[in-house]
Design an enzyme around this catalytic site. Structure first.
Site, PDB file in Angstrom:
ATOM      1  N   ASN A   9       0.860  -1.180   0.000  1.00 30.46           N
ATOM      2  CA  ASN A   9       0.000   0.000   0.000  1.00 30.46           C
ATOM      3  C   ASN A   9       0.898   1.232   0.000  1.00 30.46           C
ATOM      4  O   ASN A   9       1.489   1.585   1.007  1.00 30.46           O
ATOM      5  CB  ASN A   9      -0.915   0.001   1.225  1.00 30.46           C
ATOM      6  CG  ASN A   9      -1.804   1.233   1.287  1.00 30.46           C
ATOM      7  OD1 ASN A   9      -2.053   1.876   0.268  1.00 30.46           O
ATOM      8  ND2 ASN A   9      -2.291   1.561   2.473  1.00 30.46           N
ATOM      9  N   LYS A  11       0.124   4.364  -0.432  1.00 34.09           N
ATOM     10  CA  LYS A  11      -0.478   5.586   0.108  1.00 34.09           C
ATOM     11  C   LYS A  11      -0.243   6.739  -0.888  1.00 34.09           C
ATOM     12  O   LYS A  11      -0.281   6.513  -2.097  1.00 34.09           O
ATOM     13  CB  LYS A  11       0.039   5.866   1.511  1.00 34.09           C
ATOM     14  CG  LYS A  11      -0.108   4.625   2.410  1.00 34.09           C
ATOM     15  CD  LYS A  11       0.295   4.835   3.827  1.00 34.09           C
ATOM     16  CE  LYS A  11       0.119   3.534   4.617  1.00 34.09           C
ATOM     17  NZ  LYS A  11       0.434   3.713   6.048  1.00 34.09           N
ATOM     18  N   HIS A  95      -9.256   1.922   5.440  1.00 33.50           N
ATOM     19  CA  HIS A  95      -7.933   2.033   6.055  1.00 33.50           C
ATOM     20  C   HIS A  95      -7.993   3.038   7.207  1.00 33.50           C
ATOM     21  O   HIS A  95      -8.752   4.006   7.168  1.00 33.50           O
ATOM     22  CB  HIS A  95      -6.907   2.481   5.011  1.00 33.50           C
ATOM     23  CG  HIS A  95      -5.489   2.359   5.477  1.00 33.50           C
ATOM     24  ND1 HIS A  95      -4.889   3.303   6.282  1.00 33.50           N
ATOM     25  CD2 HIS A  95      -4.562   1.387   5.272  1.00 33.50           C
ATOM     26  CE1 HIS A  95      -3.639   2.926   6.534  1.00 33.50           C
ATOM     27  NE2 HIS A  95      -3.418   1.767   5.934  1.00 33.50           N
ATOM     28  N   GLU A  97      -6.169   5.386   8.066  1.00 34.90           N
ATOM     29  CA  GLU A  97      -5.915   6.776   7.693  1.00 34.90           C
ATOM     30  C   GLU A  97      -7.147   7.421   7.073  1.00 34.90           C
ATOM     31  O   GLU A  97      -7.396   8.618   7.271  1.00 34.90           O
ATOM     32  CB  GLU A  97      -4.713   6.828   6.737  1.00 34.90           C
ATOM     33  CG  GLU A  97      -3.411   6.496   7.452  1.00 34.90           C
ATOM     34  CD  GLU A  97      -2.295   6.053   6.533  1.00 34.90           C
ATOM     35  OE1 GLU A  97      -1.225   5.718   7.072  1.00 34.90           O
ATOM     36  OE2 GLU A  97      -2.484   6.028   5.305  1.00 34.90           O
ATOM     37  N   GLU A 168      -5.253  -4.396  11.136  1.00 32.66           N
ATOM     38  CA  GLU A 168      -4.182  -3.424  11.308  1.00 32.66           C
ATOM     39  C   GLU A 168      -4.319  -2.708  12.659  1.00 32.66           C
ATOM     40  O   GLU A 168      -5.068  -1.735  12.759  1.00 32.66           O
ATOM     41  CB  GLU A 168      -4.224  -2.383  10.193  1.00 32.66           C
ATOM     42  CG  GLU A 168      -3.909  -2.930   8.816  1.00 32.66           C
ATOM     43  CD  GLU A 168      -3.638  -1.807   7.830  1.00 32.66           C
ATOM     44  OE1 GLU A 168      -2.599  -1.852   7.181  1.00 32.66           O
ATOM     45  OE2 GLU A 168      -4.455  -0.880   7.735  1.00 32.66           O
ATOM     46  N   GLY A 174       2.758   2.390  10.573  1.00 32.70           N
ATOM     47  CA  GLY A 174       3.718   3.449  10.316  1.00 32.70           C
ATOM     48  C   GLY A 174       4.593   3.808  11.497  1.00 32.70           C
ATOM     49  O   GLY A 174       5.298   4.812  11.458  1.00 32.70           O
ATOM     50  N   SER A 214       3.595  -2.246  10.068  1.00 34.61           N
ATOM     51  CA  SER A 214       5.047  -2.352  10.185  1.00 34.61           C
ATOM     52  C   SER A 214       5.554  -3.750   9.833  1.00 34.61           C
ATOM     53  O   SER A 214       6.367  -4.335  10.552  1.00 34.61           O
ATOM     54  CB  SER A 214       5.495  -1.937  11.595  1.00 34.61           C
ATOM     55  OG  SER A 214       5.115  -0.604  11.864  1.00 34.61           O
TER      56      SER A 214
END
Length: 250
Positions: A9, A11, A95, A97, A168, A174, A214
């Site tokens: 991904n 982003k 996601h 985010e 996740e 991240g 990660s």
């Protein structure tokens, strides 16, 4: 048999030229699709050129998001119908985010999941480690993942089997701090148990569940060895072609 998947991904990273160069560098060094699916999710501008660059290879190109309408006055959104017509057959939805920065709700994500399925897109639905409890009809207490209950609400058994779920944990995305294999397995197991409570064990055993957060060259092997982890959604480590290939060919 659930076919494993390793999906990068990107982003909001890479220009169109950089994305195409990446695809050309990795496309001939991937496992056969029958053994493991390999995919890259990229910004919308790069998707069509990437599909062309990946032609004839096992690499699948994915969208990072779509809207829940096929067309209309929705400036800046991406149509699921247009994605499929362009050769994109997978899309990431929900996601963390998108949830955090753009305030996407489970209700909205549920609409997007249904729109994706209606256009023959395979949704990769992300959820975090927000857990809850509920009492089943037999009065036994089951742990369930509340987010999944909402995101796949009202789907048929056939539809939900087309969904891939990505677990996740928020604290691992991240940050460089991954869940250890046992923690990741527990989260994926609880998701599978939730699907089993909703749709039965047969559907739960068929659905693919990925771990994201990660993922690196050092931990991917141990994660993939867990019984309920069917693959990985890879963030920053997917931006470098050599690192991505090492993860894909773990």
């Amino acid at each position: 048999m659930r076919v494993p998947m390793i999906a990068g991904n990107w982003k909001m990273n890479k220009t169109v030229a950089e994305a195409v160069a990446f695809v050309k560098q990795v496309k001939d060094q991937l496992p056969p699709a029958s053994q493991q699916e390999t995919a890259l999710a990229a910004p919308t501008l790069a998707l069509v050129p990437m599909v062309s660059a990946a032609a004839g290879s096992p690499l699948k190109v994915m969208a990072e998001n779509c809207y829940y309408k096929d067309s209309g006055a929705f400036t800046g959104e991406t149509s699921p119908r247009a994605l499929y017509a362009a050769g994109i057959h997978h899309v990431i939805l929900g996601h963390s985010e998108r949830r955090n920065y753009f305030h996407e709700t489970d209700e909205l994500i549920n609409k997007k999941v249904k729109a994706a399925l209606a256009n023959d897109l395979c949704p990769i639905v992300c959820c975090d480690d927000t857990m809850g409890r509920r009492i089943a009809y037999d009065q036994k207490i089951h742990w369930v993942v509340n987010r999944i209950l909402a995101d796949v609400k009202d789907l048929s058994e056939d539809e939900v089997e087309k969904v891939t779920i990505a677990y996740e944990p928020n604290w691992a995305i991240g940050t460089g701090q991954s869940a250890d294999p046992d923690q990741a397995e527990e989260g994926c197991y609880l998701i599978r148990q939730t699907i089993s409570d909703m749709y039965g064990s047969k559907v739960a055993n068929n659905i693919r569940i990925l771990y994201g957060g990660s993922v690196t060259t050092k931990n991917v092997g141990a994660l993939m060895a867990q019984p309920d982890i069917d693959g990985a959604l890879v963030g920053v480590a997917s931006l470098d072609p050599k690192t991505f290939l090492q993860i894909v060919n773990h």
